[in-house]
Design a protein around this motif. Structure first.
Motif, PDB file in Angstrom:
ATOM      1  N   LYS A   1       0.847  -1.191   0.000  1.00  0.00           N
ATOM      2  CA  LYS A   1       0.000   0.000   0.000  1.00  0.00           C
ATOM      3  C   LYS A   1       0.886   1.246   0.000  1.00  0.00           C
ATOM      4  CE  LYS A   1      -3.430  -0.166   2.795  1.00  0.00           C
ATOM      5  NZ  LYS A   1      -4.191  -0.149   4.075  1.00  0.00           N
ATOM      6  N   LYS A   2       0.706   2.104  -0.973  1.00  0.00           N
ATOM      7  CA  LYS A   2       1.558   3.283  -1.101  1.00  0.00           C
ATOM      8  C   LYS A   2       1.165   4.354  -0.082  1.00  0.00           C
ATOM      9  CE  LYS A   2       2.411   2.717  -6.058  1.00  0.00           C
ATOM     10  NZ  LYS A   2       2.280   3.362  -7.378  1.00  0.00           N
ATOM     11  N   PRO A   3       2.139   5.152   0.351  1.00  0.00           N
ATOM     12  CA  PRO A   3       1.810   6.252   1.270  1.00  0.00           C
ATOM     13  C   PRO A   3       1.062   7.366   0.545  1.00  0.00           C
ATOM     14  CG  PRO A   3       4.117   6.350   0.648  1.00  0.00           C
ATOM     15  CD  PRO A   3       3.577   5.066   0.074  1.00  0.00           C
ATOM     16  N   LEU A   4       0.441   8.236   1.329  1.00  0.00           N
ATOM     17  CA  LEU A   4      -0.230   9.419   0.797  1.00  0.00           C
ATOM     18  C   LEU A   4       0.664  10.632   1.022  1.00  0.00           C
ATOM     19  CD1 LEU A   4      -3.868   8.805   2.097  1.00  0.00           C
ATOM     20  CD2 LEU A   4      -2.979   8.376  -0.199  1.00  0.00           C
ATOM     21  N   LEU A   5       0.648  11.547   0.071  1.00  0.00           N
ATOM     22  CA  LEU A   5       1.455  12.758   0.146  1.00  0.00           C
ATOM     23  C   LEU A   5       0.573  13.897   0.653  1.00  0.00           C
ATOM     24  CD1 LEU A   5       4.151  14.186  -0.484  1.00  0.00           C
ATOM     25  CD2 LEU A   5       3.274  14.603  -2.795  1.00  0.00           C
ATOM     26  N   PHE A   6       0.963  14.511   1.756  1.00  0.00           N
ATOM     27  CA  PHE A   6       0.183  15.554   2.422  1.00  0.00           C
ATOM     28  C   PHE A   6       0.937  16.872   2.276  1.00  0.00           C
ATOM     29  CE2 PHE A   6      -1.942  16.624   6.789  1.00  0.00           C
ATOM     30  CZ  PHE A   6      -2.728  17.579   6.163  1.00  0.00           C
ATOM     31  N   LEU A   7       0.400  17.802   1.471  1.00  0.00           N
ATOM     32  CA  LEU A   7       1.013  19.117   1.295  1.00  0.00           C
ATOM     33  C   LEU A   7       0.491  20.053   2.386  1.00  0.00           C
ATOM     34  CD1 LEU A   7       1.103  19.628  -2.571  1.00  0.00           C
ATOM     35  CD2 LEU A   7       2.566  18.270  -1.073  1.00  0.00           C
ATOM     36  N   VAL A   8       1.387  20.599   3.177  1.00  0.00           N
ATOM     37  CA  VAL A   8       0.999  21.336   4.374  1.00  0.00           C
ATOM     38  C   VAL A   8       1.724  22.672   4.446  1.00  0.00           C
ATOM     39  CG1 VAL A   8       0.531  19.216   5.647  1.00  0.00           C
ATOM     40  CG2 VAL A   8       2.809  20.246   5.763  1.00  0.00           C
ATOM     41  N   GLY A   9       1.252  23.511   5.384  1.00  0.00           N
ATOM     42  CA  GLY A   9       1.928  24.751   5.714  1.00  0.00           C
ATOM     43  C   GLY A   9       2.795  24.566   6.937  1.00  0.00           C
ATOM     44  N   GLU A  10       3.446  25.646   7.322  1.00  0.00           N
ATOM     45  CA  GLU A  10       4.353  25.589   8.464  1.00  0.00           C
ATOM     46  C   GLU A  10       3.606  25.265   9.761  1.00  0.00           C
ATOM     47  OE1 GLU A  10       7.810  28.513  10.326  1.00  0.00           O
ATOM     48  OE2 GLU A  10       6.163  29.347   9.137  1.00  0.00           O
ATOM     49  N   VAL A  11       2.367  25.776   9.871  1.00  0.00           N
ATOM     50  CA  VAL A  11       1.554  25.546  11.069  1.00  0.00           C
ATOM     51  C   VAL A  11       0.376  24.662  10.688  1.00  0.00           C
ATOM     52  CG1 VAL A  11       0.189  26.619  12.885  1.00  0.00           C
ATOM     53  CG2 VAL A  11       2.223  27.773  12.013  1.00  0.00           C
ATOM     54  N   ARG A  12       0.235  23.514  11.325  1.00  0.00           N
ATOM     55  CA  ARG A  12      -0.879  22.608  11.030  1.00  0.00           C
ATOM     56  C   ARG A  12      -1.085  21.673  12.206  1.00  0.00           C
ATOM     57  NH1 ARG A  12       4.473  21.671   8.889  1.00  0.00           N
ATOM     58  NH2 ARG A  12       4.923  19.450   8.952  1.00  0.00           N
ATOM     59  N   ARG A  13      -2.256  21.078  12.242  1.00  0.00           N
ATOM     60  CA  ARG A  13      -2.530  20.042  13.233  1.00  0.00           C
ATOM     61  C   ARG A  13      -2.085  18.690  12.659  1.00  0.00           C
ATOM     62  NH1 ARG A  13      -8.594  20.221  15.137  1.00  0.00           N
ATOM     63  NH2 ARG A  13      -7.751  19.228  16.976  1.00  0.00           N
ATOM     64  N   ASP A  14      -1.798  17.745  13.536  1.00  0.00           N
ATOM     65  CA  ASP A  14      -1.322  16.437  13.071  1.00  0.00           C
ATOM     66  C   ASP A  14      -2.396  15.367  13.163  1.00  0.00           C
ATOM     67  OD1 ASP A  14      -1.494  16.181  15.783  1.00  0.00           O
ATOM     68  OD2 ASP A  14       0.496  15.324  16.071  1.00  0.00           O
ATOM     69  N   VAL A  15      -3.665  15.777  13.221  1.00  0.00           N
ATOM     70  CA  VAL A  15      -4.740  14.809  13.445  1.00  0.00           C
ATOM     71  C   VAL A  15      -4.812  13.785  12.316  1.00  0.00           C
ATOM     72  CG1 VAL A  15      -6.482  16.331  12.418  1.00  0.00           C
ATOM     73  CG2 VAL A  15      -7.187  14.516  13.981  1.00  0.00           C
ATOM     74  N   ILE A  16      -4.593  14.202  11.072  1.00  0.00           N
ATOM     75  CA  ILE A  16      -4.719  13.268   9.946  1.00  0.00           C
ATOM     76  C   ILE A  16      -3.582  12.251   9.939  1.00  0.00           C
ATOM     77  CG2 ILE A  16      -4.724  13.074   7.425  1.00  0.00           C
ATOM     78  CD1 ILE A  16      -6.320  15.649   7.320  1.00  0.00           C
TER      79      ILE A  16
END
Length: 386
Positions: A229-244
């Motif tokens: 199963k391949k990983p998912l790529l999560f594009l984020v900003g400098e400030v974010r929550r880690d809930v996902i």
């Protein structure tokens, strides 16, 4: 009629603490447009929206260049099974990557298999497999839908070669989106990737959903990397929550998430001056009128709270914050009647936990409709009518 009724005789000012989206902003359209159809006009308020930009975003050039190389070479789909967006700024950063690669004459065109080479069912499978793009709300969905439409007109667009499909806009927040991804991505794996069944003489036979008859003759070992199963790529900003990432990593059917920071964010140096100037202009018209302020990010919210007199110079809640206008019989005490609303749980929790201020309302879904619903319900509860 409540003593507050006369103060709402005109459109209620609503300050949106965000940069106005271009070319059109759905929040501006929703709050300045006609009242929603099919609803009793006596309980629907009129609003006058104004934007007060809070944040400025700096692209992460190195990260964007890396993503461009992955997209240009086709490595993106070979390495990842999909992408995640919870920020419109991340979508804008990705759009820059896509347009740069599409306009680059050195970008690779789809590779052609030599005529004498036999068919490669696994390569064909990669082309046919959907590439899910998971979004948290309608704003990110619209931005990505626009990008997809634009790329359709570009011959050999590497973005469209991913076979992107957008999911999850209905979820509304990170926790709901994570739960949705767990269900949907697993189902996608079953439908479009290899699974196993046991037979007496052929214990591990790869299947590919409805197309299994095309690939079922080729045996694979159980640990073949093509079955992982391949990983998912999560594009984020400098400030974010880690809930996902945290939720997906802790699940029984673990999904790996790789985060790439595509932009940095800081509070604009002019925000405090702009916000206080906007408040002064409103005061000049009518100081004790009801007005709404919508917080879209934890960053800068403490400056806003000081500006409306809810935090003192030591960042502690003031008497005005503790005893608001609707808690003392509607008396304005010479001050504006502020309604503080957050766009979602992240900003709500920040105001509550870090600033000691309980917002008056918080949108269940980060959309103009979700925001309007919460504001209307609060104003009606406090008997603020037109």
């Amino acid at each position: 009629m409540s003593s507050t009724s006369s103060t709402a005789a005109h459109a209620i000012p609503i300050l949106l603490l965000k940069t106005r989206s271009q070319p059109d902003d759905t929040y501006e359209e929703h709050f300045s447009g006609p009242k929603p159809a099919g609803v009793d006009a006596s309980i629907i308020h009129s609003f006058s929206p104004a934007f007060v930009p809070v944040l400025e975003h700096t692209p992460n050039a190195r990260a964007l260049s890396h993503l461009g190389n992955l997209l240009r070479t086709g490595e993106l789909k070979r390495r990842y099974g999909g992408m995640i967006y919870t920020s419109q700024r991340a979508v804008e950063a990705w759009a820059e990557v896509v347009h740069a690669v599409e306009n680059d004459p050195t970008s690779q065109r789809p590779s052609q298999r030599p005529q004498n080479d036999p068919p490669d069912p696994f390569a064909d499978m990669e082309l046919l497999t959907p590439f899910p793009i998971y979004v948290v709300g309608p704003a990110t969905e619209r931005a990505l839908t626009t990008l997809t439409s634009q790329s359709t007109a570009v011959p050999h667009s590497p973005f469209n070669r991913l076979n992107p499909s957008i999911y999850g806009a209905h979820t509304g927040n990170g926790a709901n989106l994570a739960a949705y991804i767990l269900r949907h991505y697993e189902q996608l794996q079953r439908e479009h990737h290899f699974t196993y069944f046991e037979a007496p003489r052929l214990p591990f036979i790869p299947l590919l959903g409805m197309s299994s008859q095309n690939y079922g003759r080729k045996r694979l070992e159980k640990d073949d990397p093509r079955l992982k199963k391949k990983p998912l790529l999560f594009l984020v900003g400098e400030v974010r929550r880690d809930v996902i990432p945290r939720t997906l990593a802790a699940a029984e059917d673990r999904i790996e998430v790789e985060e790439v920071e595509v932009y940095a964010t800081r509070v604009m140096s002019m925000f405090q001056r702009e916000f206080e100037g906007t408040c002064r202009r409103l005061d000049e018209k009518e100081k004790d009128r009801v007005r709404v302020v919508v917080v879209f990010s934890p960053q800068g919210s403490d400056i806003m709270l000081r500006g409306i007199g809810y935090l003192d110079e030591n960042a502690r809640p003031t008497e005005r914050a503790r005893k608001r206008w609707w808690q003392d019989g509607g008396a304005a005490n010479g001050h504006a009647r502020w309604v503080v609303v957050t766009i979602g749980p992240t900003t709500r929790d920040y105001l509550r936990d870090r600033c000691g201020i309980e917002p008056d309302a918080s949108a269940e879904k980060p959309s103009p409709e979700g925001l309007r619903k919460e504001i209307e319900e609060f104003l009606n509860q406090k008997n603020v009518t037109l």
